[in-house]
Scaffold this motif. Structure first.
Motif: not given
Ligand code: GDP
Ligand code: IMO
Ligand code: MG
Length: 421
Positions: A359-363
């Motif tokens: 999820e962090f990578a998609r922020c």
């Protein structure tokens, strides 16, 4: 007084410089985790010292300790001691006998595994992860074992065959386990360093008992922490402040201050998500102005805008009582300067990083603009010497992180520092 200092971002925040600045007030400086993946730079009188294992208080002649939570490559340590000696700097060092030794096979396994990974981590190939695996599987060689060839031999009899098999399975040469020329060298170093063996927990606690002051020097940064960082793109140790207590054997109630070192923008070396990374001109400019190339591996660091969400999480993870803001000078001439104040994730806007790496990578960062300044600031010696816009930037970061900034660094040199009340 017991102070813990850690990196608040992805490492390379300028911890070496800040430890050197603080060290004057401390009797003991102790490294508590990591190994020679760390590269801490201290610049004094125009001379640059790159330290991988020796704590950054060395230039002030302080008592230096390497705690048992460190993974130690004896060759690197010996080189560092010799290089400093050639400069006329004597090292007053204590090493805990329980410190884990990075063996040649750890370095080989790290390299083989990294080469075989489809999705790389981008490790420093210093054997860090494999040395920590052995600590936790209780198959480590410790510093104390190097003082006695028979002890090392017995350990290698016990743990060697599994290492040989692992290396063969990965397509490497298993003879490195028993026949590496480094082993004889390690034993030689073990003999030479025997006089430096010290019970680090006991020494620190006894020093605190008589009101001496101790500074614990962290390596890496909060977002490289093996638990709280961006797994799997992390190092293999516990990089946040609590780790200093566990690794040095000091009770948490003895901690007086926790200093966070925060770079005025973001950098990351190696793979893994970095929401504010700038791949174009701005990234290039930050890299050039900030000389953002790895101290340990020479790799170009990825550069981007300051990320207040990473900062906030780091404040929680470490419990900072104060911050040192570094490399403000690198932003001179950039206008506007962007600050990441939120993340867009799917249909939400977040004010705190999501826990999962995927999820962090998609922020996607949400930015606000701060006006830039053009005046050279490295010559400033008090806060009011800074241009108004530079001060506004500092104060905005302080507001976003909600922890006071006690020092602003405006150049690599010791004197290029402004202290705030
Ligand atoms: P560490 O791993 O956190 O100790 O940081 P590194 O030493 O790997 O990287 C920080 C780099 O920035 C080093 O080359 C320092 O000499 C340099 N540095 C530290 N503070 C400042 C600063 O305020 N301005 C500039 N321009 N360079 C700095
Ligand atoms: P200092 O103390 C920046 C990164 C590596 C890689 C990941 C895992 O100088 O701030 P490892 O070799 O530890 O298994 O690599 O962690 N890394 C660092 N990045 N500064 C460091 O230390 C680092 N130590 C490890 O680049 O992405
Ligand atoms: Mg570094």
């Amino acid at each position: 007084m017991f102070t813990i200092l850690t990196g608040a971002q992805f490492g390379d925040e300028g911890k070496g410089k800040v430890v050197d600045l603080l060290a004057e007030k401390y009797h003991i400086i102790a490294r508590f985790q990591g190994g020679d993946n760390a590269g801490h730079t201290v610049v004094v009188g125009g001379k640059t010292y790159k330290l991988h294992l020796i704590p950054s208080g060395v230039l002030l002649g302080k008592r230096l300790l390497i705690g048992p939570g460190v993974v130690l490559n004896p060759r690197v340590l010996m080189n560092e001691i010799e290089t400093l000696r050639q400069e006329g700097i004597e090292v007053n060092l204590g090493i805990d006998p329980k410190t884990t030794i990075i063996m040649p096979y750890h370095i080989e396994l790290d390299s083989l595994r990294e080469a075989g990974r489809k999705e790389k981590i981008g490790t420093t190939k210093r054997g860090i992860g494999y040395a920590y695996i052995d600590k936790f599987s209780r198959e480590e060689v410790q510093m104390g074992d190097l003082a006695d060839p028979a002890l090392l031999d017995a350990k290698l009899d016990e743990i060697g065959p599994a290492k040989e098999k692992a290396i063969s399975d990965m397509g490497g040469d298993p003879s490195i386990v028993r026949n590496s020329p480094a082993i004889a060298e390690y034993l030689e170093i073990g003999k030479r360093l025997k006089q430096h063996l010290a019970d680090v927990s006991k020494e620190i606690n006894m020093a605190l008992d008589i009101d001496k002051s101790v500074l614990a020097e962290g390596a890496q940064g909060a977002f490289l922490d093996v638990i709280h960082g961006t797994q799997k793109f992390v190092t293999s140790s516990f990089t946040t402040a609590g780790s200093a207590c566990a690794n040095l054997g000091v009770g948490p109630v003895r901690v007086d201050n926790v200093v966070g070192v925060v770079k005025a923008y973001m950098t990351r070396v190696g793979e893994g998500p970095m929401p504010t990374e700038q791949l174009g001109d701005i990234g290039e400019r930050l890299r050039e102005n900030g000389h953002e190339f790895g101290t340990t591996t020479g790799r170009p660091r990825r550069c981007g805008w300051f990320d207040a969400l990473i900062g906030r999480k780091s404040v929680y993870l470490n419990g900072y009582t104060e911050l040192a803001l570094t490399k403000l000078d690198v932003l001179t001439g950039i206008d506007p300067i962007k600050i990441c104040v939120g993340y867009r994730l799917d249909d939400d806007v977040l004010d705190y990083p999501p826990e999962g790496t995927e999820e962090f990578a998609r922020c996607v960062p949400v930015y606000e603009d701060a006006p830039g300044w053009t005046e050279e600031i490295s010559g400033a010696r008090k806060y009011t010497d800074l241009p108004l816009k530079a001060r506004s930037y500092v104060e905005r970061l302080e507001g976003l992180l909600d922890v006071s900034i006690s020092a602003v660094s405006i150049g690599p040199g010791r004197e290029e520092t402004i202290y705030l009340d």
